[in-house]
Scaffold this active site. Structure first.
Site, short mmCIF file in Angstrom:
data_model
loop_
_atom_site.label_atom_id
_atom_site.label_comp_id
_atom_site.label_asym_id
_atom_site.label_seq_id
_atom_site.Cartn_x
_atom_site.Cartn_y
_atom_site.Cartn_z
N ASP A 76 0.80 -1.34 0.00
CA ASP A 76 0.03 0.18 0.16
C ASP A 76 0.93 1.24 -0.03
O ASP A 76 0.50 2.34 -0.59
CB ASP A 76 -0.81 -0.21 1.35
CG ASP A 76 -2.07 -0.88 0.92
OD1 ASP A 76 -2.35 -1.42 -0.14
OD2 ASP A 76 -2.89 -1.23 1.84
N GLY A 77 2.09 1.21 0.58
CA GLY A 77 2.96 2.32 0.74
C GLY A 77 3.38 2.75 -0.70
O GLY A 77 3.50 3.92 -1.15
N ARG A 81 2.66 6.24 -2.56
CA ARG A 81 3.57 6.96 -3.50
C ARG A 81 3.36 7.28 -4.99
O ARG A 81 3.69 8.25 -5.66
CB ARG A 81 5.14 6.30 -3.36
CG ARG A 81 5.64 6.44 -1.95
CD ARG A 81 7.19 6.13 -1.79
NE ARG A 81 7.18 4.52 -2.33
CZ ARG A 81 7.04 3.57 -1.35
NH1 ARG A 81 7.07 3.66 0.07
NH2 ARG A 81 7.18 2.24 -1.72
N ASN A 150 -5.39 8.60 1.93
CA ASN A 150 -6.01 7.65 3.15
C ASN A 150 -6.43 8.58 4.17
O ASN A 150 -7.73 8.55 4.51
CB ASN A 150 -4.74 6.92 3.69
CG ASN A 150 -4.93 5.38 2.83
OD1 ASN A 150 -5.80 5.00 2.34
ND2 ASN A 150 -3.85 4.73 2.94
N GLU A 151 -5.44 9.39 4.75
CA GLU A 151 -5.93 9.99 5.92
C GLU A 151 -5.04 11.23 6.21
O GLU A 151 -3.85 11.21 5.56
CB GLU A 151 -5.83 9.26 7.18
CG GLU A 151 -4.42 8.97 7.80
CD GLU A 151 -4.08 7.74 6.98
OE1 GLU A 151 -2.72 7.84 6.46
OE2 GLU A 151 -4.31 6.79 6.72
N ARG A 161 3.73 13.33 26.60
CA ARG A 161 2.56 14.58 26.73
C ARG A 161 1.58 14.28 25.96
O ARG A 161 1.69 14.33 24.47
CB ARG A 161 3.53 15.74 26.68
CG ARG A 161 4.52 16.18 27.59
CD ARG A 161 4.84 17.37 27.48
NE ARG A 161 4.07 18.51 28.20
CZ ARG A 161 3.76 19.59 28.22
NH1 ARG A 161 4.88 20.28 27.87
NH2 ARG A 161 2.75 20.37 28.71
N ALA A 192 -7.19 1.70 7.05
CA ALA A 192 -5.70 1.94 7.58
C ALA A 192 -5.72 2.35 8.78
O ALA A 192 -5.95 1.75 9.81
CB ALA A 192 -5.17 2.93 6.17
N SER A 196 -7.03 1.12 12.64
CA SER A 196 -6.17 0.67 13.72
C SER A 196 -6.65 1.57 15.04
O SER A 196 -6.42 1.09 16.06
CB SER A 196 -4.70 0.81 13.62
OG SER A 196 -4.37 0.18 12.37
#
Length: 345
Positions: A76-77, A81, A150-151, A161, A192, A196
């Site tokens: 998927d990467g 690209r 995707n996002e 923090r 994706a 998760s």
């Protein structure tokens, strides 16, 4: 007119380079012209099997606008690209999965020969996938403008923090909370990062935007599914000096200081994905995640839905109406039963 197919491959994997050699050979044998970028062509020629590779070079021998289809060899990467490269020209992409899950890929390495044949015979369809437009504002000034298939993921910059954010939809605030981040995704990206983080799986045909908080310290921090015309926004509060970072498709990034505002809307430019299999998305979910489906019987066939006996009327129980619960009326006091009611008023 000669048909040109762009081959985009993962240069760090030997199996991807070997797949590129095989693909180029099959395309040439079918009378098509394989095209590669120079860096990837050099990587293929560095292995013994690719020493005699014959391809045209993108942006040197041929322009992107002359490409009929882009074939992506990787996970998927690699598809993300490739989308970054061809989105503006509208070239459709067809992914051959060499990775793990590979939701964006259309076929597997074992079906490479059949996939190439489908390309040669033009036995593929093209669908458009929604993308998002991402803008970052600080002190009423836009400091970044990008996109994602995707996002757009906002994450805390320091492990120790949390960041404090305000979640907003269509110009109205919904909730303020501390969290590790927030994911704003497309239906394509719902399987994706958003998946998760506990977000919903959205079918690709559904037009919607998804917002999923990550490890939020709040009672109301649920995943949201909103209209594709909505404006999603996250503001990084200044109550603390905790900084954040924005990642788009894991490719493009910018630091987010306190006070930054991130706006996400539907983009007017989609990514085009080619398909050679008309497998339903539900079946792809089962295959990719190896979901258990034992015991499934399937829908009743239309020819089996008729009564197998005579044409006698089917007798069903009478319909019952359930009234809401109520209290029985109180009985009148005995004193009123023996006196003139008018004298009691």
């Amino acid at each position: 007119m000669m048909r040109r197919i762009l081959i985009l491959t993962h240069t760090g994997r030997t199996d991807a380079l070997l797949a590129a050699v095989e693909t180029c050979a099959k395309l040439r044998a079918a009378g098509l012209i394989p095209v590669m970028r120079r860096l990837e062509m050099q990587a293929v020629r560095n292995i013994p099997e690719g020493e005699n590779l014959q391809v045209e070079i993108l942006d040197e021998d041929v322009a992107l606008e002359s490409i009929e289809l882009g074939m992506v060899l990787g996970g998927d990467g690699s598809v993300l690209r490739a989308a970054e490269l061809v989105r503006g020209a509208g070239v459709p992409l067809l992914g051959v999965n060499l990775g793990h899950v590979g939701f964006l890929a259309e076929s597997e390495r074992t079906a490479l020969e059949e996939t190439v044949q489908c390309i040669c015979d033009r036995l593929f369809t093209v669908e458009e996938r929604m993308t998002i437009d991402v803008q970052v504002w600080l002190d009423n000034r836009r400091i970044a403008h990008t996109w994602a298939l995707n996002e757009a993921a906002i994450e805390k910059a320091n492990r120790e923090r949390m960041i404090e954010v305000v979640m907003e939809v269509d110009g109205r605030p919904l909730s303020t909370f501390g969290c590790d981040g927030v994911v704003m995704a497309t239906p394509t990206g719902s399987t994706a990062y958003a998946f998760s983080a506990g977000g919903p799986v959205v079918w690709p045909e559904v037009e919607a935007l998804v917002m999923v908080p990550i490890s939020a310290h709040a009672l109301f921090a649920k995943p949201l599914v909103v209209a594709p015309t909505s404006l999603l926004a996250i503001e990084i509060l200044t109550r603390t000096d905790a900084a954040a970072v924005l990642w788009c498709d894991g490719r493009r990034t910018i630091e987010l200081p306190p006070g930054a505002r991130i706006e996400v809307t539907r983009s007017a430019t989609p990514v085009r994905l080619a398909r050679v299999n008309q497998t339903p998305f539900s079946e792809r979910l089962v295959n990719k995640f190896e979901l258990p489906i034992q015991g499934w019987r399937g829908p009743v066939e239309p020819r089996e839905r008729e009564t197998a006996t005579t044409a006698l009327p089917v007798i069903t129980p009478s319909m019952q109406i359930v009234e809401p619960r109520h209290h029985d009326p109180k009985a009148e006091p005995d004193s009123l039963a023996h006196k003139d009611h008018r004298r009691q008023l």
